[in-house]
Design an enzyme around this catalytic site. Structure first.
Site, PDB file in Angstrom:
ATOM      1  N   HIS A  78       0.820  -1.210   0.000  1.00  0.00           N
ATOM      2  CA  HIS A  78       0.000   0.000   0.000  1.00  0.00           C
ATOM      3  C   HIS A  78       0.855   1.262   0.000  1.00  0.00           C
ATOM      4  O   HIS A  78       0.379   2.336   0.363  1.00  0.00           O
ATOM      5  CB  HIS A  78      -0.961   0.011   1.199  1.00  0.00           C
ATOM      6  CG  HIS A  78      -2.020  -1.050   1.100  1.00  0.00           C
ATOM      7  ND1 HIS A  78      -2.771  -1.463   2.173  1.00  0.00           N
ATOM      8  CD2 HIS A  78      -2.437  -1.796   0.045  1.00  0.00           C
ATOM      9  CE1 HIS A  78      -3.605  -2.411   1.784  1.00  0.00           C
ATOM     10  NE2 HIS A  78      -3.422  -2.637   0.502  1.00  0.00           N
ATOM     11  N   CYS A 124       7.510  23.331  -8.591  1.00  0.00           N
ATOM     12  CA  CYS A 124       6.478  23.946  -9.438  1.00  0.00           C
ATOM     13  C   CYS A 124       5.259  24.414  -8.645  1.00  0.00           C
ATOM     14  O   CYS A 124       4.342  25.007  -9.218  1.00  0.00           O
ATOM     15  CB  CYS A 124       6.045  22.969 -10.532  1.00  0.00           C
ATOM     16  SG  CYS A 124       4.914  21.709  -9.954  1.00  0.00           S
TER      17      CYS A 124
END
Ligand code: ZN
Length: 256
Positions: free
Chosen positions: A125, A161
């Site tokens: 997971h 960004c």
């Protein structure tokens, strides 16, 4: 429920551990609750008070409401940051170091197996060690943003960004890491002894792999407080605290 395993169960489990050539451990939230990491699938952990995890921790919910996701997972992230491996994690690391364990397949995202010293760990997971920018796909170590985020609750942003960072943990509705799951299946299918530890085997696909191995002749030991669908296939079942019983089993199995 007995608070102590019977001597016969203990002896039987030690014998199976000594006899096995390829033991694989499959671990779930129950191995980390003694370290203070709550099982977020269980109501009553505090993580269900405002939101249903199935809703808030889904991929589409993350895309549309990342701030709600980060608000929800903040208490869990805090617990994970503060958690230390417990004697059950350490026992599995000892078993591997002694050459008696192929590795650990875990449903946990808390990194406690690796921190305990286990080297062969498959995190089906995902994990919280890194996050990935949803805009530029750059990977960012959690250490760079986790302390500030758990303090302030602000959504972590990509330093390059400014895009939103998504933890490298698998959300509901998200594809599992293919290579990791394939490797986990291979380990379990080629095992001759499976230790299910702290997992109620409710989350596919890792929970379904043992069936194939059992049909091929593997043995099964379950250490879990709650019943599982494979209880009837188990040689031995322990309901006690895994942080107490597992180290005792491993010490006895390695003591020749
Ligand atoms: Zn970015």
């Amino acid at each position: 429920m007995d608070s102590n395993p019977t001597a016969a169960d203990f002896t039987r489990a030690v014998h199976l551990l000594r006899e096995a050539q390829r033991t694989v451990a499959l671990t779930g939230a129950g191995i980390s609750t003694p370290s203070g990491v709550p099982d977020f699938r269980s109501p009553g952990t505090g993580l269900w008070e405002r939101y249903d995890p199935m809703e808030v921790a889904s991929l589409s919910a993350f895309r549309h409401h990342p701030q709600q996701f980060y608000e929800w997972i903040r208490p869990l992230a805090k617990h994970i940051l503060q958690a230390e491996p417990n004697p059950a994690h350490l026992a599995l690391a000892r078993l591997e170091q002694a050459g008696r364990l192929v590795g650990v397949v875990t449903q946990n995202i808390d990194d406690l197996h690796s921190r305990a010293g286990s080297r062969q760990v498959l995190e089906v997971h995902g994990h919280l060690r890194e996050a990935t920018c949803v805009r530029c796909y750059r990977s960012c170590p959690s250490g760079q943003f986790m302390p500030a985020y758990t303090d302030s609750g602000e959504v972590p942003l990509c330093p390059e960004c400014g895009g939103i960072l998504k933890p490298n943990a698998v959300l509901y509705g998200e594809q599992l890491p293919y290579d990791v799951v394939r490797q986990a299946r291979e380990w379990i299918l080629s095992s001759d002894l499976i230790l299910v530890i702290g997992s109620s085997l409710e989350v596919a696909p890792a929970a379904t792999f043992p069936v194939e191995a059992l049909n091929a002749g593997a043995r099964l030991i379950i250490l879990n407080r709650e019943p599982t669908y494979l209880d009837e296939r188990a040689e031995v079942i322990f309901r006690q605290d895994v942080a107490e019983i597992l180290p005792q089993l491993v010490d006895e199995a390695l003591h020749v």
